[in-house]
Write a protein that holds these residues in place. Structure first.
Motif, PDB file in Angstrom:
ATOM      1  N   UNK A   1      99.990 -28.971 145.440  1.00  0.00           N
ATOM      2  CA  UNK A   1      99.071 -29.869 146.148  1.00  0.00           C
ATOM      3  C   UNK A   1      98.325 -30.714 145.125  1.00  0.00           C
ATOM      4  N   UNK A   2      98.307 -32.018 145.326  1.00  0.00           N
ATOM      5  CA  UNK A   2      97.570 -32.941 144.467  1.00  0.00           C
ATOM      6  C   UNK A   2      96.567 -33.679 145.337  1.00  0.00           C
ATOM      7  N   UNK A   3      95.329 -33.710 144.877  1.00  0.00           N
ATOM      8  CA  UNK A   3      94.293 -34.506 145.519  1.00  0.00           C
ATOM      9  C   UNK A   3      93.871 -35.550 144.492  1.00  0.00           C
ATOM     10  N   UNK A   4      93.983 -36.801 144.888  1.00  0.00           N
ATOM     11  CA  UNK A   4      93.655 -37.875 143.958  1.00  0.00           C
ATOM     12  C   UNK A   4      92.602 -38.791 144.566  1.00  0.00           C
TER      13      UNK A   4
ATOM     14  N   UNK B   1      94.517 -48.741 144.619  1.00  0.00           N
ATOM     15  CA  UNK B   1      94.731 -47.468 145.315  1.00  0.00           C
ATOM     16  C   UNK B   1      96.196 -47.217 145.660  1.00  0.00           C
ATOM     17  N   UNK B   2      96.828 -48.171 146.295  1.00  0.00           N
ATOM     18  CA  UNK B   2      98.211 -47.984 146.735  1.00  0.00           C
ATOM     19  C   UNK B   2      99.165 -47.830 145.561  1.00  0.00           C
ATOM     20  N   UNK B   3      98.958 -48.608 144.514  1.00  0.00           N
ATOM     21  CA  UNK B   3      99.824 -48.512 143.337  1.00  0.00           C
ATOM     22  C   UNK B   3      99.674 -47.153 142.662  1.00  0.00           C
ATOM     23  N   UNK B   4      98.440 -46.679 142.539  1.00  0.00           N
ATOM     24  CA  UNK B   4      98.199 -45.388 141.897  1.00  0.00           C
ATOM     25  C   UNK B   4      98.810 -44.252 142.719  1.00  0.00           C
TER      26      UNK B   4
ATOM     27  N   UNK C   1      94.646 -38.059 149.350  1.00  0.00           N
ATOM     28  CA  UNK C   1      93.630 -38.902 148.721  1.00  0.00           C
ATOM     29  C   UNK C   1      92.278 -38.640 149.363  1.00  0.00           C
ATOM     30  N   UNK C   2      91.247 -38.899 148.583  1.00  0.00           N
ATOM     31  CA  UNK C   2      89.878 -38.732 149.065  1.00  0.00           C
ATOM     32  C   UNK C   2      89.023 -39.834 148.446  1.00  0.00           C
TER      33      UNK C   2
END
Length: 76
Positions: free
Chosen positions: A25-28, A36-39, A54-55
């Protein structure tokens, strides 16, 4: 990360690499900016077996912190 943005936001876009990973699980962070979208796409491509979430983190990132820094006390 390199961004293709009309006006890159260096005050915030540094924090994408300060994501939190626990197992698969990754929360970025997300900031409501162009990058945002590119990252998120970059992280999904680099970690294809992980679930990416994302948060919104703008309020904390402008103070110089991000997810990884905030979660040092989380035990697995």
């Amino acid at each position: 990360m390199l961004f293709n943005a009309p006006r890159p936001n260096p005050d915030l876009n540094w924090a994408y690499i300060n994501f939190l990973q626990v197992g698969d699980e990754i929360v970025m962070p997300r900031f409501g900016i162009y990058e945002d979208e590119q990252a998120e796409r970059y992280v999904r491509e680099e970690f294809p077996s992980c679930n990416v979430h994302t948060i919104m983190m703008e309020e904390i990132a402008v103070e110089g912190g991000a997810l990884h820094c905030l979660t040092w006390n989380i035990m697995r």
